[in-house]
Scaffold this motif. Structure first.
Motif, PDB file in Angstrom:
ATOM      1  N   SER A 145     -78.748 -72.765  22.821  1.00 45.53           N
ATOM      2  CA  SER A 145     -77.309 -72.936  23.063  1.00 45.53           C
ATOM      3  C   SER A 145     -76.477 -72.023  22.149  1.00 45.53           C
ATOM      4  O   SER A 145     -75.323 -71.719  22.456  1.00 45.53           O
ATOM      5  CB  SER A 145     -76.920 -74.401  22.840  1.00 45.53           C
ATOM      6  OG  SER A 145     -77.129 -74.768  21.483  1.00 45.53           O
ATOM      7  N   ARG A 196     -87.108 -79.575  21.593  1.00 43.52           N
ATOM      8  CA  ARG A 196     -85.720 -79.909  21.305  1.00 43.52           C
ATOM      9  C   ARG A 196     -85.070 -78.875  20.399  1.00 43.52           C
ATOM     10  O   ARG A 196     -83.892 -78.543  20.547  1.00 43.52           O
ATOM     11  CB  ARG A 196     -85.647 -81.296  20.672  1.00 43.52           C
ATOM     12  CG  ARG A 196     -85.985 -82.426  21.659  1.00 43.52           C
ATOM     13  CD  ARG A 196     -86.139 -83.750  20.953  1.00 43.52           C
ATOM     14  NE  ARG A 196     -86.494 -84.810  21.901  1.00 43.52           N
ATOM     15  CZ  ARG A 196     -87.028 -85.971  21.542  1.00 43.52           C
ATOM     16  NH1 ARG A 196     -87.262 -86.224  20.258  1.00 43.52           N
ATOM     17  NH2 ARG A 196     -87.319 -86.880  22.456  1.00 43.52           N
ATOM     18  N   GLU A 230     -84.141 -75.936  22.519  1.00 43.51           N
ATOM     19  CA  GLU A 230     -82.946 -76.179  23.330  1.00 43.51           C
ATOM     20  C   GLU A 230     -81.677 -76.026  22.497  1.00 43.51           C
ATOM     21  O   GLU A 230     -80.699 -75.412  22.946  1.00 43.51           O
ATOM     22  CB  GLU A 230     -83.009 -77.578  23.949  1.00 43.51           C
ATOM     23  CG  GLU A 230     -81.860 -77.877  24.879  1.00 43.51           C
ATOM     24  CD  GLU A 230     -82.028 -79.195  25.605  1.00 43.51           C
ATOM     25  OE1 GLU A 230     -81.025 -79.704  26.141  1.00 43.51           O
ATOM     26  OE2 GLU A 230     -83.164 -79.730  25.630  1.00 43.51           O
ATOM     27  N   SER A 231     -81.695 -76.559  21.293  1.00 42.37           N
ATOM     28  CA  SER A 231     -80.501 -76.441  20.444  1.00 42.37           C
ATOM     29  C   SER A 231     -80.287 -75.000  19.998  1.00 42.37           C
ATOM     30  O   SER A 231     -79.145 -74.523  19.907  1.00 42.37           O
ATOM     31  CB  SER A 231     -80.615 -77.368  19.232  1.00 42.37           C
ATOM     32  OG  SER A 231     -81.736 -76.981  18.437  1.00 42.37           O
TER      33      SER A 231
END
Length: 613
Positions: A354, A347, A350-351
């Motif tokens: 971005s 996670r 993924e952040s």
């Protein structure tokens, strides 16, 4: 009669003056006159004599036979025509008669076919005989020429059919080798992943077991690898016999097996897994030695509608297996969320991804693709790198799958395409090869999006190669075929990446518009050690050449691999032995020079594999 034929068919009987007069009368004085035909005449005074002449003709076959119905004693014209036809089915027969006991239909019944049977009534005109002889002789010659052409075509068709059958056999062998473990003949990792992908999409509860033999290294070290191989075959036979109905057993590599089977729930799945582990805990008699078997297993149960990802299912089962090996050898561990510490890191990745584009943490490197003989650089493959300020350099094999599962893959893909096109402007003639993930390929208006970006950059479509995997086109083959056809029509190059690891078939290759096959690096890496991998590589190369496609071998890392691939006829090479991935500014020099050094050094740079790696 014979004097009449001599008169009609001799050159002087229809000289140029006579033909000129006839042409003037029929067509006017300006009509051209062809050269007078010449005939080689052979005369037979009786029917049997004519039959013997035809039978003895050999290579000097007769084109036309004029047969009089009424002849001196012996066989009559009808019987003569029948016997001649039986000897030479191609000869043109002209029945000459003033009156006859036979109707034309009776003669045609024994001397046909009708297209090779003509009639002339007595008395006949010179022009009638000449025209008949000339037309039939020419037709006979044309028929022979056409027959020769047909024979040549038949030989070529037979040769093509034989090559097609050979390709089909090679394809079946290659597919079997690509999807089965050579030691146990069980499905291999690739086949297992493909099957698992189908299970996760089905609306049915199922279990996956990752199984590993305990202390197997000790068997190899003490008794040798042959004994270890025999034990692996025995374990595979036990698992195949014990797996619940409708399940499958695959060997993933080494002493690791994976199983899939339907189950009504967690308790039933645990019982089945424990039963199979117990079956493996048997005594094996191998090469005169008694060995005690033992195995550990990790289990994950997927409920209907769980929207699971195949890679994630395998990862969970592997986490459970690792826990079993650490804490309970010879047993089964059910996956627990607490085992999955990597979820939190996933996670975070993924952040962070971005924000990577706007913070300038992404960059492209380019690996040259060279011709196999001259090492001329014909293209560069664009590969993505992420240098995170928080986590350091992160492998594409880690962040690309995460991006693929979210909409981030479209944003990353647009950035890669734009950067690659800007770099391409500085190369003299090479094209750039860009990977597109399955999710990108299924994007609405994918073709329009690519065309718009290329037009805006002012780049010719032929200088962009679109790399896709078989996974990207398998789910909706009809739509994929149409998309690829439109791209090819516009001038883009199409490459099928990681060929040999997916759903390849002659039908797919024929159906989809392709320019290039890229052999997966796993086959290149093992071709020097495994005969099966070498056979797959050779089959792919021969298949590509037969279909007029370029074949690029990825992951070339040794000179021995270069030489083997050259001998096999591989058209292009790519790998660390030739050149490691280069920064954009370094590619300008290589592109201008047009070649790479043959003594390239393998660097410690991260390997490029995967959608953008």
């Amino acid at each position: 009669m014979h004097d009449s034929y001599r008169h009609c068919l001799s050159p002087n009987a229809h000289g140029e003056a006579a033909l000129r007069a006839m042409a003037d009368e029929l067509f006017g004085t300006a009509a051209p006159v062809a050269d007078a035909p010449h005939f080689e005449l052979v005369h037979a005074h009786q029917g049997q004599e004519a039959v013997d002449l035809v039978a003895a003709a050999g290579e000097n076959r007769f084109a036309v036979a004029f047969v009089d119905i009424c002849m001196p004693p012996g066989i009559d014209g009808r019987e003569t025509a029948r016997r001649i036809r039986a000897i030479d089915p191609d000869i043109n027969l002209v029945v000459v008669t003033g009156f006859s006991d036979y109707a034309p239909i009776e003669i045609g019944r024994v001397a046909g076919p009708v297209d090779k049977l003509s009639y002339i009534a007595k008395p006949f005109e010179v022009e009638e005989v000449v025209q008949t002889a000339t037309a039939l002789a020419r037709r006979w010659q044309v028929d022979r020429e056409l027959a020769a052409v047909r024979a040549q075509l038949a030989e070529k068709v037979e040769l093509l059919e034989e090559q097609t059958r050979e390709l089909a056999v090679n394809e079946m062998k290659a597919l079997h080798l690509a999807n089965h473990d050579p030691l146990t003949d069980a499905p291999n990792r690739l086949a297992f992943i493909r099957s698992l992908s189908g299970w996760v999409r089905a609306d049915e509860c199922f279990a996956m077991v990752m199984l590993d033999l305990d202390r197997f290294k000790l068997v190899n070290d003490t008794l040798g690898h042959l004994a270890g191989d025999e034990m692996l075959r025995s374990i595979c036979d036990i698992l195949s016999a014990q797996v619940p109905e409708g399940g499958m057993v695959a060997r993933l590599g080494g002493d690791e097996f994976a199983l899939l089977f339907p189950t009504p729930g967690v308790e039933a799945a645990v019982m089945e897994a424990e039963r199979m582990i117990h079956a493996c805990a048997a005594n094996f008699r191998i090469f005169g030695h008694t060995l005690q078997g033992s195995a550990s297993a990790g289990l994950v149960v997927i409920e209907p509608g769980a929207d699971a990802d195949p890679t994630d299912v395998m990862r969970r089962a592997d986490l459970a297996l690792n826990d079993a090996k650490k804490n309970a050898r010879g047993g089964v561990r059910l996956f627990d969320e607490r085992m999955d510490e990597s979820v939190r890191f996933r996670r975070l990745i993924e952040s962070g991804l971005s924000r990577a584009i706007e913070q300038g943490e992404l960059r492209l490197v380019y690996q040259p693709i060279v011709s196999h003989d001259t090492l001329e650089v014909v293209a560069f493959e664009a590969l993505m790198r992420w240098d995170s300020g928080e986590y350091g350099t992160i492998s594409p094999a880690m962040f690309i799958p995460i991006a693929e599962e979210s909409n981030l893959i479209h944003e990353l893909g647009d950035w890669v395409l734009g950067e690659a096109l800007k770099t391409l402007e500085h190369w003299p003639g090479q094209y750039v090869s860009v990977n597109f993930s399955p999710r990108q390929f299924r994007r609405p208006n994918f073709v329009g999006h690519i065309v718009e970006r290329v037009d805006r950059a002012g780049i010719a479509p032929s200088r962009l190669q679109i790399e896709i995997t078989e996974t990207a086109i398998f789910d909706d083959a009809e739509r994929a075929a149409e998309t690829l056809y439109r791209l090819r029509q516009m001038g883009f190059r199409i490459a099928l990446d990681d060929f040999g690891t997916g759903y390849s078939s002659l039908y797919n290759i024929r159906k989809f518009a392709l320019d290039c096959l890229k052999i997966d690096r796993s086959f290149i890496d093992s071709m020097g050690r495994e005969r099966e991998s070498a056979a797959i590589v050779h089959s792919i190369i021969h298949l590509g050449r037969a279909l007029g496609l370029e074949v690029v071998a990825e992951g070339v890392e040794t000179e021995a691999q270069v030489q083997s691939l050259r001998i096999a006829g591989c058209s292009h090479l790519q790998g660390f032995h030739l050149a490691r991935p280069l920064e954009a500014d370094r590619t300008f020099e290589i592109a201008e020079a047009g070649h790479v050094a043959t003594s390239a050094v393998i660097a410690d740079a991260p390997r490029g594999s995967g959608t953008h790696g």
